[in-house]
Design an enzyme around this catalytic site. Structure first.
Site, short mmCIF file in Angstrom:
data_model
loop_
_atom_site.label_atom_id
_atom_site.label_comp_id
_atom_site.label_asym_id
_atom_site.label_seq_id
_atom_site.Cartn_x
_atom_site.Cartn_y
_atom_site.Cartn_z
N HIS A 128 -6.04 0.70 0.24
CA HIS A 128 -5.01 1.06 -0.73
C HIS A 128 -4.58 -0.16 -1.51
O HIS A 128 -4.34 -1.22 -0.93
CB HIS A 128 -3.79 1.66 -0.02
CG HIS A 128 -2.73 2.08 -1.00
ND1 HIS A 128 -2.76 3.30 -1.62
CD2 HIS A 128 -1.66 1.42 -1.50
CE1 HIS A 128 -1.75 3.38 -2.46
NE2 HIS A 128 -1.06 2.26 -2.40
N LYS A 156 1.10 9.18 3.25
CA LYS A 156 -0.13 9.78 2.71
C LYS A 156 -1.36 9.24 3.44
O LYS A 156 -2.31 9.97 3.71
CB LYS A 156 -0.22 9.48 1.21
CG LYS A 156 0.82 10.27 0.40
CD LYS A 156 0.80 9.94 -1.07
CE LYS A 156 1.32 8.58 -1.37
NZ LYS A 156 1.75 8.33 -2.73
N ASP A 182 6.57 13.55 -0.33
CA ASP A 182 6.44 12.33 -1.14
C ASP A 182 6.37 12.67 -2.62
O ASP A 182 6.95 11.98 -3.46
CB ASP A 182 5.20 11.53 -0.73
CG ASP A 182 5.03 10.31 -1.64
OD1 ASP A 182 5.93 9.45 -1.63
OD2 ASP A 182 4.04 10.25 -2.39
N SER A 192 6.25 6.05 1.42
CA SER A 192 5.47 6.85 0.47
C SER A 192 3.97 6.62 0.69
O SER A 192 3.19 7.58 0.83
CB SER A 192 5.88 6.44 -0.96
OG SER A 192 4.97 6.92 -1.90
N ARG A 232 12.34 9.32 -7.64
CA ARG A 232 12.42 7.85 -7.74
C ARG A 232 12.03 7.38 -9.13
O ARG A 232 12.62 6.46 -9.69
CB ARG A 232 11.51 7.21 -6.68
CG ARG A 232 12.03 7.38 -5.26
CD ARG A 232 10.96 7.05 -4.24
NE ARG A 232 10.49 5.69 -4.38
CZ ARG A 232 9.29 5.26 -3.97
NH1 ARG A 232 8.44 6.10 -3.39
NH2 ARG A 232 8.96 4.00 -4.12
N1 URA Z 1 2.35 4.06 -4.72
C1 URA Z 1 2.79 5.10 -3.97
O1 URA Z 1 2.01 5.97 -3.60
N2 URA Z 1 4.09 5.15 -3.65
C2 URA Z 1 4.98 4.21 -4.04
O2 URA Z 1 6.13 4.32 -3.69
C3 URA Z 1 4.52 3.14 -4.82
C4 URA Z 1 3.18 3.08 -5.14
#
Ligand code: URA
Length: 439
Positions: free
Chosen positions: A82, A187, A161, A183, A168
């Site tokens: 990621h 995932k 999320d 967040s 947000r």
């Molecule tokens: N990427 C995400 O998936 N969530 C965040 O809060 C910031 C970047």
């Protein structure tokens, strides 16, 4: 339980219990808690922070708001990557096929671009016919048959999320270490991988502007992953200038394929992609040390195995593999124009954020979630930090729509020139990993 009490507790800097956090996340996702109350709590979390226990509880509640993928039918340790997002970041397109070609299954869910940053899903969508939203069965089949799977995040993974991120986005509460951690990690934990390499971007173009904040975010995600039995390590990488020469979806596919063909192997983009891939090989058990992993990465490029894996992934998922050899089959721009340097000097800085926004204006990125992209447009960055340029030399090539006009001044204002030579800084700023894995 009253939502008011949760907001009040956090406003004063108190800690929320796992039950309170689960109550909020469930209510936010099913609509029983109004958006204004969730927004108030998000802002209080931004200011007051959360303890590690609270972040863990938030991550779990968000993970459990939806489905968890079971990838156990695919043999081997599954390793994901990621990145916290950057301009021109196409590392997934490069390292996914490399890692898979070296024998480690690489399941990845990606996002679409918004604002100045592009999204991996949009880059893959530039390959004609390639299906970028895979069903669960298609995702697992791709992983089983090619060891690589990439798909847009499905709505049933961590739906809480999706709801909280949308709030947000409009309440200026994105930049919070606890909220970003929960967040991303909710995932990733729901996505079913056994191990994760994080690329935490640091710099003026990134969420985390300072090394201290980037370390804080990296450590927070490592703590949460480790607590849930996920192997996890993080690299902190510099994000200021765009990564690589391409910004724009079809252009980024071309640059990725060129690197997989063994071209541009000495660039920052290639080095970063190869290093992240090497970390993934160690985590997936395909190498014990960094030098061994790096040698495997190089061998996968030299033998053509990594490019072949990309071909198999594209073919399996409906894409036109011929476009990987013949770039004229990728989406094209209406016209191509150069922007010329208006002075002599050494390039001291390239403002990646500003270039990302200019690419968005060209149609390569989204201002709004519902915008339709032009996959052929974008920017070729023809200079690097530290390079000497002469007035009249092309510094950017713009791939634009036939009827589009552009102002050179906007593009030139993204460059900082110096008369004296400038040394570019290192791209790798720090790494967080178990010491026994390093050598
Ligand atoms: N990427 C995400 O998936 N969530 C965040 O809060 C910031 C970047």
């Amino acid at each position: 339980m009253r939502m008011y009490d949760l907001i009040y507790t956090k406003k004063l800097g108190g800690a929320l219990s796992p039950e309170q956090i689960a109550f909020w996340v469930k209510g936010a996702a099913d609509g029983s808690i109004p958006d204004e109350q969730s927004s108030a709590l998000l802002m209080a979390i931004c200011w007051r922070g959360m303890s590690t226990e609270e972040i863990l509880a938030l991550t779990l509640a968000m993970r459990d708001s939806g489905k968890r993928l079971d990838l156990s039918s695919v043999p081997g340790l599954k390793v994901d990557k990621h990145s916290t997002g950057g301009v021109g970041d196409k590392t997934t397109l490069i390292l996914g096929p490399i890692v898979a070609a070296c024998g480690v299954p690489c399941p990845m869910f990606s996002g679409r671009g918004l604002g100045h940053t592009g999204g991996t899903v949009d880059k893959f969508a530039a390959i004609p016919g390639l299906k970028v939203e895979l069903s669960e069965d298609e995702f697992i089949r791709s992983l089983a048959e090619t060891r690589f799977a990439n798909s847009a995040q499905t709505g049933d993974i961590a739906p809480a999320d999706k709801k909280l991120y949308a709030l947000r986005d409009v309440t200026a509460t994105v930049e919070s270490i606890p909220l970003i951690t929960a967040s991303i990690m909710s995932k990733k934990l729901a996505g079913g991988a056994d191990a994760l390499v994080l690329d935490v971007k640091c710099g003026p173009t990134a969420f985390m502007k300072t090394l201290e904040d980037a370390r804080g975010l990296a450590q927070s995600m490592v703590d949460v992953g480790t607590a849930h039995g996920m192997q996890i390590r993080a690299l902190i990488t510099r994000m200021d200038a765009p990564l690589g020469w391409a910004i724009g979806n079809a252009l980024e596919v071309m640059e990725s394929v060129e690197i997989l063909r063994g071209e541009h192997g000495d660039t920052e983009l290639a080095e970063m992609s190869f290093r992240l891939a090497a970390e993934m090989l160690i985590m997936g058990g395909a190498a014990k040390t960094l030098p061994e992993a790096q040698a495997k990465v190089q061998a996968s490029i030299q033998s053509g195995a990594a490019l072949e894996t990309l071909r198999r992934f594209v073919a399996l998922n409906g894409g036109d593999v011929r476009a990987l050899d013949d770039f004229s089959l990728l989406p094209q721009a209406g016209k191509v124009v150069d922007v010329l340097a208006d002075r002599d000097g050494c390039i001291a800085a390239i403002d990646g954020r500003a270039l990302g926004l200019l690419a968005m204006e060209l149609g390569a990125g989204r201002k709004d979630r519902n915008d339709v992209l032009d996959l052929g447009v974008g920017i070729r960055v023809r200079i690097r930090v530290g390079q000497q340029v002469k007035r009249g030399e092309p510094v950017f090539t713009l791939y634009i729509k036939a009827n589009q006009t552009i102002s050179d001044a906007f593009y030139l204002s993204t460059l900082t020139f110096k008369d004296a030579p400038v040394e570019p800084g290192p791209w790798l700023l720090a790494s967080l990993a178990p010491p026994e894995a390093r050598s």
